[in-house]
Design a protein around this motif. Structure first.
Motif, PDB file in Angstrom:
ATOM      1  N   GLY A   1       0.803  -1.219   0.000  1.00 49.96           N
ATOM      2  CA  GLY A   1       0.000   0.000   0.000  1.00 49.96           C
ATOM      3  C   GLY A   1       0.839   1.273   0.000  1.00 49.96           C
ATOM      4  O   GLY A   1       0.510   2.239  -0.679  1.00 49.96           O
ATOM      5  N   TYR A   2       1.950   1.240   0.736  1.00 44.83           N
ATOM      6  CA  TYR A   2       2.771   2.458   0.821  1.00 44.83           C
ATOM      7  C   TYR A   2       3.564   2.731  -0.458  1.00 44.83           C
ATOM      8  O   TYR A   2       4.173   3.773  -0.597  1.00 44.83           O
ATOM      9  CB  TYR A   2       3.719   2.384   2.019  1.00 44.83           C
ATOM     10  CG  TYR A   2       3.024   2.708   3.313  1.00 44.83           C
ATOM     11  CD1 TYR A   2       2.512   3.985   3.548  1.00 44.83           C
ATOM     12  CD2 TYR A   2       2.862   1.748   4.308  1.00 44.83           C
ATOM     13  CE1 TYR A   2       1.863   4.288   4.727  1.00 44.83           C
ATOM     14  CE2 TYR A   2       2.211   2.051   5.491  1.00 44.83           C
ATOM     15  CZ  TYR A   2       1.709   3.323   5.698  1.00 44.83           C
ATOM     16  OH  TYR A   2       1.066   3.625   6.865  1.00 44.83           O
TER      17      TYR A   2
ATOM     18  N   ALA B   1       2.077   2.772  -3.325  1.00 42.09           N
ATOM     19  CA  ALA B   1       1.067   3.158  -4.312  1.00 42.09           C
ATOM     20  C   ALA B   1       1.556   4.216  -5.310  1.00 42.09           C
ATOM     21  O   ALA B   1       1.242   4.128  -6.496  1.00 42.09           O
ATOM     22  CB  ALA B   1      -0.195   3.643  -3.595  1.00 42.09           C
TER      23      ALA B   1
ATOM     24  N   VAL C   1      -2.743  -2.384  -6.046  1.00 46.14           N
ATOM     25  CA  VAL C   1      -2.159  -1.838  -4.823  1.00 46.14           C
ATOM     26  C   VAL C   1      -2.785  -2.549  -3.625  1.00 46.14           C
ATOM     27  O   VAL C   1      -3.989  -2.494  -3.417  1.00 46.14           O
ATOM     28  CB  VAL C   1      -2.381  -0.327  -4.726  1.00 46.14           C
ATOM     29  CG1 VAL C   1      -1.804   0.206  -3.415  1.00 46.14           C
ATOM     30  CG2 VAL C   1      -1.737   0.374  -5.906  1.00 46.14           C
TER      31      VAL C   1
ATOM     32  N   PRO D   1      -2.902  -3.647   0.646  1.00 45.68           N
ATOM     33  CA  PRO D   1      -3.106  -2.833   1.847  1.00 45.68           C
ATOM     34  C   PRO D   1      -1.772  -2.298   2.386  1.00 45.68           C
ATOM     35  O   PRO D   1      -0.709  -2.782   2.009  1.00 45.68           O
ATOM     36  CB  PRO D   1      -3.715  -3.835   2.838  1.00 45.68           C
ATOM     37  CG  PRO D   1      -3.274  -5.176   2.364  1.00 45.68           C
ATOM     38  CD  PRO D   1      -3.111  -5.082   0.887  1.00 45.68           C
ATOM     39  N   ARG D   2      -1.876  -1.301   3.257  1.00 47.37           N
ATOM     40  CA  ARG D   2      -0.656  -0.778   3.872  1.00 47.37           C
ATOM     41  C   ARG D   2      -0.176  -1.708   4.980  1.00 47.37           C
ATOM     42  O   ARG D   2       1.005  -1.816   5.242  1.00 47.37           O
ATOM     43  CB  ARG D   2      -0.944   0.607   4.458  1.00 47.37           C
ATOM     44  CG  ARG D   2      -1.163   1.634   3.378  1.00 47.37           C
ATOM     45  CD  ARG D   2      -1.369   3.006   3.960  1.00 47.37           C
ATOM     46  NE  ARG D   2      -1.428   3.984   2.880  1.00 47.37           N
ATOM     47  CZ  ARG D   2      -1.447   5.282   3.059  1.00 47.37           C
ATOM     48  NH1 ARG D   2      -1.406   5.784   4.275  1.00 47.37           N
ATOM     49  NH2 ARG D   2      -1.489   6.106   2.046  1.00 47.37           N
TER      50      ARG D   2
ATOM     51  N   PHE E   1      -7.757  -8.725   1.782  1.00 42.61           N
ATOM     52  CA  PHE E   1      -7.479  -8.149   0.471  1.00 42.61           C
ATOM     53  C   PHE E   1      -7.500  -9.224  -0.615  1.00 42.61           C
ATOM     54  O   PHE E   1      -8.134  -9.069  -1.652  1.00 42.61           O
ATOM     55  CB  PHE E   1      -6.128  -7.431   0.486  1.00 42.61           C
ATOM     56  CG  PHE E   1      -5.702  -6.927  -0.865  1.00 42.61           C
ATOM     57  CD1 PHE E   1      -6.133  -5.697  -1.327  1.00 42.61           C
ATOM     58  CD2 PHE E   1      -4.879  -7.689  -1.685  1.00 42.61           C
ATOM     59  CE1 PHE E   1      -5.747  -5.239  -2.582  1.00 42.61           C
ATOM     60  CE2 PHE E   1      -4.495  -7.243  -2.937  1.00 42.61           C
ATOM     61  CZ  PHE E   1      -4.930  -6.009  -3.385  1.00 42.61           C
TER      62      PHE E   1
ATOM     63  N   SER F   1      -8.842   6.801  -3.184  1.00 46.09           N
ATOM     64  CA  SER F   1      -8.017   6.178  -2.154  1.00 46.09           C
ATOM     65  C   SER F   1      -6.549   6.397  -2.481  1.00 46.09           C
ATOM     66  O   SER F   1      -6.172   6.515  -3.647  1.00 46.09           O
ATOM     67  CB  SER F   1      -8.331   4.682  -2.130  1.00 46.09           C
ATOM     68  OG  SER F   1      -7.172   3.951  -1.800  1.00 46.09           O
TER      69      SER F   1
ATOM     70  N   ALA G   1      -4.472   4.358  -2.690  1.00 47.64           N
ATOM     71  CA  ALA G   1      -4.014   3.245  -3.528  1.00 47.64           C
ATOM     72  C   ALA G   1      -3.928   3.642  -4.997  1.00 47.64           C
ATOM     73  O   ALA G   1      -3.188   3.042  -5.764  1.00 47.64           O
ATOM     74  CB  ALA G   1      -4.949   2.052  -3.368  1.00 47.64           C
TER      75      ALA G   1
END
Lengths: 317, 444, 676
Positions: free
Chosen positions: B407-408, B410, B426, B428-429, B437, C273, C275
């Motif tokens: 996620g980070y 992205a 993308v 999750p963080r 997910f 988002s 994302a």
């Protein structure tokens, strides 16, 4: 000349009381006090503050639990109150930590069962309790309210508040007279930040235990170990926003390959060793409560802590 | 307090002669200050400078070598009380004890085990370090026989444990040339033990009833000409042990009591709590740990704990970049990309295993930086991803062309798609959200 | 028009008279706090008439005490009012209520008392309160009003009917008093603590309609002592009652107590988002684009007075997407007007930079660059799903309110696609950009009393503390003083904290008492002193993220600076990474400092050592990067020639070569005071 450890600390860890006895309006057989240290763990004759305590973790949903931990528990694992009564009588931990893991299942909705489970466990054991609620912002509000209500008067330690979702847990602690575990992801500054946020909700500092998150032995444990040492160090140096007792759990250490892949009796030995080799170091780094899941870990940890505390084989409550 | 580089520079000849091997005096000063060079390397130091630099650049905990050859054990040279302040440097040696009452065959079996047993983790071989031989019989001949049995099998570092100098000498006559640790000198017999240590050039463990007498004894041994010492702090009382080892480390690194500036040895077989003693030894300043019996589970946990505690906190452990499998992934299994910071890797791996979705982890080289810092510093870039896809032949491993990124990271998604031609999802963080997910978003 | 002052006096008199005549015993059930207001204010436990009168005296004839005693007395005589009225609310219910307040599921408490002129007014007001997550208590005929117009009341609807008469409003205060004792640790009898708790923590407001008698006016007026604003939606005048139109009552009350509703969902037909931040929209995927050199475009965020900003309002001037040819470049102006009590003009540029991120969060919107250089695209896919240009405004308004809830009270967005208007507004925006640049460039350390800290790097450099000043950005180059200030405003418990400068210890070296105090604490006692403008004495600690390292070169009486990108060996004999390994980790190393690139251009660079004239060596790549700006700085000092006297690796690779180069170039450092 008397060579002893050099102590140059100005701060003190706050005290936190878990459990209320009849005189305090609860039904616990005794209360447990942690914290209060003015020096490094176990240092000094006698050491400062209170001896570290061992909590035994159990759950209301054993299907989400590590199999190594419940192999020897048998059918009791399906009834948390049975399980808790057995634990108090046979395993003698200092505290019981009840995970309401059922709330972490997808589609969980049975709120009333949460209240019933908490009440039944409170009936079944007189040990002070730590209770873990949901970890989903959508559920937190109702789940924590339910736990808070059901345990009102018992002064339990509620878990877990995190930055981003701490309000419900804090509200339950404040509304129903409980204390709170504040968990942050292995970072001293985030731990401090969360404590400040909690202070702003009005929750007093003497009702917070810090959980800096404990990585599995062999898989990041060193980070947790050092963060605990650093939090303890900063608190002793006078940082009051970090001067709360620490709680650490070996839960992750039971998920490592070495434990998962062991079989039969080896699995028990591996689980016990992994819990011992992560939780005793945790107390040496500053943890006041260490949590284990394998029934056979408790006795060994307690006698090791007792010997570190005053050289004795055991220490009375 | 170690001297700062400029304070040291002022004491140097400022000639930039390069005779120390460094290009400038400033470089040499930086190294001295970090304990990475010895003042003797400079041929032009005056006496005053030598004295000052010698006292302040010598490690506050003396470096001691036990044994010879590739399995020789080096301990000491520690600089800090908490590993987060810099790092702990030399892992404590774990010495498995045998006694001179054991049949030679049992001894050999034990030695072979210590020699050969290995646990491989994160690309590192973790091993036990050596053998301690206890004199229980009191007979010099029997002790010598036991030591002989050890020597027959392997060149491992040894600790010879006998209080009687005659017994000790019998043991040394067998292995004295291989620099065993002589254990231990006491106030009553230290002269004889020092004589032996000098004769064989061996390090010497010393033992006394209190830290004060231990400091005194250490002074006496130095006066006898033996300064390769190890302080024995063994006690069945773990509280006493921990307080003593903490005091020793503090007095040593603050240089307040130089007589305690030596590594610590702990016999963990004394109080019936050997696991606890070993843990206290590994975390709190032990350098030589002697133990009688170490069941398999404890042995693994102990070595893993030691590896954790002695990891350099400023140099994150790196995972070898590559394509890793979780479960038995097939050609339509998801591919998750992440960095080679060990904590990130293990956290993600743990959650992926828990999700029970077989998949590939594509680990790219970010020099051990976490996702957030790797993105910020440019260590994680589309080119790194492209190269990794090619290098690990991802296109032949899976039938789809979709990559799940953290996620980070992205902000990189578009550029990765462009340069690789793969579709980017993308993720999750937080690794904890990966199961949900995959359930929701993953369609091959 | 009723004079509140007169009514209060009359009401107090009447209350006093009735208190004198009170008789018998009375108390509330299901509470541990007796008569809560009386207990909290005086500490007295009242159970009968004599005790009530004594407590009333002890409170110096506080109308709230009288009101409570009289109300309890009445309830014990007549019993509770029938449903739906609640009367006194038991502790157990209150605990749940307190939970919701801390929990955040209720944002505040409102009392509505009296008789609204029309049923619609009451219904509208209550709907607004429900939508804004307020828990509303009702006293008086408003309850009938609501039920008759079909509005459901009850705790589950967050509308609690206390009683049929406005006098029951007193229960609102017994609730606040109990919340203070239960949650706020206020001890009974500590009136001062109670008042300050209610003022600072209780998010409570009162809205009154006509129909209150003198006693009731006196009671409500006494609420003001607890910091509860009285919003008058009726004909009341005086005593600080705030007169508003009924339609504005809720907003006025919430503004006064700083209660804000947080935005959670963005009502546009496009996912939004972080994302999607890195997704680009290629030419063939694009429906329309703006700017990017193909059409005029700009963006501007500006602070406006609250009255001029209507939260959430989005306006489009010019044609929408349907009227713009597919694949073409259209003009675009994005003007964001914000208002907020904490918002300051100087934050504008920092917030403006967020437009870039927010537009990119949209699944089908893409944004690069800033100010009048922006380039924006909308995808065909998004437009097919129904996205129109105003949706970008809705997205921006919502994201700004979500991400800066404490800073911004209202955000309004104007989008312009009409070319003439864009051109005209762009000219005005360009003027604003210039003013901002001048202001920031001109900012000096001496202009401020507060610096900011950064301890983000303590994760791996446990004792490192960065001090960020207007003239010395963080050593990573990523955080300026303004960034630090805003980060602190947004997250007061975060890694950027204000640092009071305090008394000057040595201006030359940049050593301040307040900074030393802060650094000592934040470094956990490890670092006692820190000079901001010196590298030789007590320099700042270094983490590991520095853009450059400045190194004293004793042989040539000057400093070299090496940047991270330079991989070679410097004249010091060491490479960047060797130097970094030695000085990093949070240590203070005189003669060495981690610095940002822009600090080299600062007036404060090497101030204690003699300034920029000490600079003798930089890698060519850094020299080239800074050339333009460095020449400007040097020109201002009239020493432009210095630039050519600063060596790089091509002129001098070793210390020996550097020494000869400097001699031949006649570098001023050689003639300066010896560094030690």
């Amino acid at each position: 000349m008397g060579l002893t450890p050099l102590s140059e600390w100005s701060g003190q860890i706050g005290e936190l009381v878990i459990g209320a006895t009849r005189t305090d309006g609860g039904t616990r057989s005794h209360a447990v006090t942690i914290g209060g240290e003015r020096d490094l763990p176990y240092i000094g004759i006698p050491p400062s503050g209170h001896i570290p305590r061992v909590a035994y973790e159990l759950t209301d949903d054993p299907s989400l639990w590590q199999s190594a931990a419940i192999r020897t528990i048998g059918d009791r694992a399906h009834d948390p109150s049975d399980w808790a009564a057995f634990a108090e009588k046979e395993l003698q931990p200092d505290l019981i930590r009840l995970y309401l893991s059922s709330t972490r299942r997808r589609g969980f909705s049975d709120l009333s069962q949460i209240g019933k489970t908490v009440e039944a466990v409170l009936q079944a054991t007189k040990l002070p309790l730590i209770i873990e609620g949901s970890n989903d912002p959508a559920l937190d509000s109702s789940v924590f309210r339910k736990i808070g209500e059901a345990a009102e008067g018992e002064r339990v330690l509620l878990g877990t508040a995190e930055s981003g979702r701490y309000r419900s847990a804090a509200a339950a602690a404040m509304a129903y007279g409980h204390s709170l575990i504040a968990q942050s992801p292995i970072d001293i500054n985030l731990a401090k930040q969360l404590n400040i946020l909690l202070r702003e909700t009005g929750l007093p500092h003497d009702r917070i235990a810090i959980d800096p998150y404990t990585g599995a032995l062999g898989y990041g444990f060193e980070y947790s170990y050092s963060v605990m040492e650093r939090i303890r160090y900063s608190a002793l140096k006078g940082d009051t926003d970090l001067a709360m007792p620490l709680i650490s759990s070996a839960a992750d250490s039971l998920t490592v390959k070495e434990v998962r892949e062991a079989e039969g009796g080896d699995a028990d030995q591996a689980a016990v060793a992994w819990e011992m080799y992560s939780m005793l170091p945790a107390t040496l780094a500053g943890a006041s409560i260490v949590c284990v899941r394998h029934p056979l870990s408790i006795a060994g940890l307690k006698s090791a802590i007792a010997s570190l505390w005053n050289g004795q084989k055991s220490v009375g409550v | 307090m170690p001297l700062k580089p400029l304070d040291i520079y002022k004491l140097l000849p400022k000639k930039n002669c390069k005779e120390c091997g460094d290009p400038t005096c400033l470089t040499f000063a930086m190294k001295l200050s970090g304990g990475k060079a010895k003042p003797e390397a400079c041929p032009y130091l005056d006496d005053n400078a030598k004295t000052i630099l010698g006292a302040s650049t010598r490690p506050p905990v003396r470096r001691i070598r036990i044994g010879v050859g590739e399995r020789a054990l080096t301990v000491g040279e520690e600089l800090v009380q908490f590993r987060h302040e810099k790092s702990f440097f030399h892992e404590p040696g774990i010495m498995i004890a045998v006694t001179d009452m054991m049949p030679a065959e049992s001894i050999k079996k034990e030695v072979i085990f210590v020699r050969d047993w290995v646990l491989t983790r994160i690309g590192t071989d973790l091993r036990l370090n050596g053998i301690a031989v206890r004199s229980v019989s009191g007979s010099p001949e029997q002790f010598a026989r036991a030591v002989g049995a050890v020597e027959e099998v392997a060149d491992l570092p040894e600790v010879l444990m006998a209080d009687d100098p005659l017994v000790m000498e019998a043991g040394l006559s067998v292995c004295g040339n291989y620099r065993p640790l002589i254990h231990a000198a006491r106030l009553l017999q230290y002269r004889e033990m020092c004589r032996l240590a000098k004769k064989y050039g061996c390090p010497l463990a010393i033992k006394a009833d209190s830290l004060d007498s231990l400091a005194e004894l250490s002074g006496l041994c130095v006066a006898e000409g033996v300064d390769h010492l190890v302080l024995d702090l063994s006690s069945p009382n773990l509280h006493a042990l921990l307080n003593a080892s903490t005091a020793v480390r503090q007095h040593a690194i603050s240089r307040t009591t130089p007589a305690l500036g030596y590594p610590v040895c702990i016999d963990t077989g004394l109080g019936g709590l050997s696991d606890a003693s070993l843990i206290a030894g590994v975390t709190k300043f032990g350098s030589v740990l002697i133990c009688d019996d170490l069941p398999g589970a404890s042995r693994k946990a102990l070595l893993v704990l030691r590896q954790n505690i002695y990891t350099d906190p400023q140099k994150p452990i790196q995972i070898t970049p590559g394509l890793y499998r979780v479960g038995t992934p097939g050609r339509d299994s998801p591919v998750l990309l992440t960095v080679n910071f060990s904590l990130t890797f293990f956290t993600l791996q743990g959650y992926l295993e828990a999700s029970r979705v077989p998949c590939f982890m594509l680990i790219v080289d970010t020099e051990g930086l976490s996702v957030l810092t790797a993105v910020a510093s440019g260590k994680l870039q589309e080119t790194v991803v492209r190269d990794a896809i090619g290098k690990y032949d991802l296109a032949n491993e899976v039938s789809h062309r979709t990559l799940i990124i953290p996620g980070y990271s992205a902000p990189l998604s578009g550029r990765i798609e462009e340069i690789t031609g793969w579709k980017v999802l993308v993720g999750p963080r937080d690794a904890a959200d990966i199961a949900e997910f995959l359930e929701k978003e993953w369609k091959p | 028009m009723i004079s509140v002052e007169k009514a209060v006096n009359a009401g107090k008199e009447s209350l006093e008279g009735r208190m004198g005549a009170i008789e018998g015993s009375f108390s509330y059930e299901e509470t541990a706090y007796h008569l809560p207001v009386t207990f909290a204010l005086t500490g007295n436990i009242v159970t009968e008439a004599g005790g009530a009168q004594e407590a009333y005296r002890a409170s110096a004839q506080n109308p709230l005490v009288a009101g409570e005693c009289l109300l309890a007395h009445q309830a014990s005589l007549e019993g509770k009012e029938p449903s739906p009225y609640t009367g006194f609310i038991p502790d157990a219910v209150l605990r749940t209520l307190g939970y919701s307040l801390v929990d955040g599921s209720i944002l505040g408490l409102v009392l509505v008392a009296g008789s609204p002129p029309a049923p619609d007014t009451a219904a509208g007001l209550c709907r607004e309160l429900q939508e804004k997550y307020m828990l509303t208590f009702l006293s008086g005929t408003i309850v009938q009003n609501l039920t008759s117009s079909g509005v459901k009341v009850g705790a589950e609807y967050r509308l609690v009917p206390l009683g049929s008469r406005p006098f029951s409003a007193l229960h609102f205060i017994d609730i606040i008093a109990r919340v203070a004792m239960m949650f706020g640790g206020v001890t009974p009898g500590d009136a001062e603590r109670l008042l300050s708790y209610a003022k600072e923590r209780a998010k409570a407001i009162v809205i009154v309609f006509p129909g209150l008698n003198d006693e009731e006016i006196a009671l409500v007026d006494a609420f003001r002592l607890l910091g509860i604003p009285v919003i008058a939606a009726g004909d009341y005048d005086g005593n600080g009652w705030i007169r508003v139109l009924p339609a504005d009552a809720v907003r006025a009350g919430m503004d006064l107590k700083g209660i804000k509703v947080s935005v959670t969902a963005i009502p546009i037909p496009m996912a939004c988002s972080p994302a999607f931040e890195g997704k680009s929209i290629r030419k063939e995927e694009m429906q329309v684009e703006f700017g990017g050199g193909k059409s005029p475009a700009f963006e501007l965020l500006r602070v406006r007075p609250a009255a001029e900003v209507q939260d959430g309002k989005v306006r489009l001037i010019g044609p929408d997407i349907d009227a713009i040819p597919e694949g073409s470049a259209a003009p675009l102006g994005i003007i964001i007007d914000v208002a907020g009590k904490q918002m300051k003009k100087e934050y504008e540029p920092v917030l403006e930079r967020r437009i870039h991120n927010f537009v990119n969060y949209g699944e089908g919107s893409w944004h690069v660059a800033q100010r009048d250089l922006i380039w924006v695209r909308l995808s065909k896919e998004a437009v097919a799903k129904g996205v129109r240009i105003p949706d970008i405004g809705t997205l921006l308004a919502a994201k700004f309110r979500m991400d800066f809830p404490d800073l911004l009270d209202a955000v309004q967005v104007t989008l312009i696609t009409d070319e003439k208007t864009v051109l005209a507004e762009r000219e005005l925006a360009e003027k604003v950009y210039r003013e901002r640049d001048d202001r920031i460039r001109g900012m000096r350390d001496t202009d401020v009393d507060t610096f900011y800290s950064c301890t983000l790097c303590q994760t791996f450099a446990p004792n490192h503390v960065c001090i960020i000043t207007p003239e010395r950005p963080a050593l990573c180059g990523a955080i300026t003083w303004l960034d630090g200030k805003i980060a602190y405003e947004i997250a007061p418990a975060g890694a950027n904290q204000p640092v009071e400068k305090g008394k000057i210890i040595d201006m030359d070296r940049g050593e301040f008492e307040g900074v030393n105090r802060f650094v000592k604490k934040a470094s956990h006692g490890e670092v006692d002193r820190c000079s901001l403008y010196s590298i030789m004495e007590f320099p700042m600690t270094c983490c590991g993220c520095f853009e450059c390292i400045a190194v004293m070169l004793p042989e040539v009486n000057g400093f070299m600076v090496v940047n991270r990108e330079f991989k070679g060996v410097t004249p010091s004999g060491m490479s960047f990474s060797t130097l970094a390994g030695t000085i990093g980790g949070g240590a203070q190393t005189p003669g060495f400092a981690g610095i940002s690139k822009s600090y080299i251009l600062s007036e404060r660079f090497l101030q204690a050592e003699g300034g920029i004239q000490r600079l003798v060596w930089m890698p060519a790549i850094l020299r080239q990067e800074l050339k333009g700006r460095l020449l400007e700085v040097l020109a201002k000092k009239g020493i432009e020639s210095l630039f050519d006297k600063i060596a790089d690796e091509n002129m001098a690779g070793t210390i020996g070569e550097l020494a000869s180069f400097l001699v031949s170039a006649d570098h001023p450092a050689l003639a300066m005071k010896p560094l030690f």
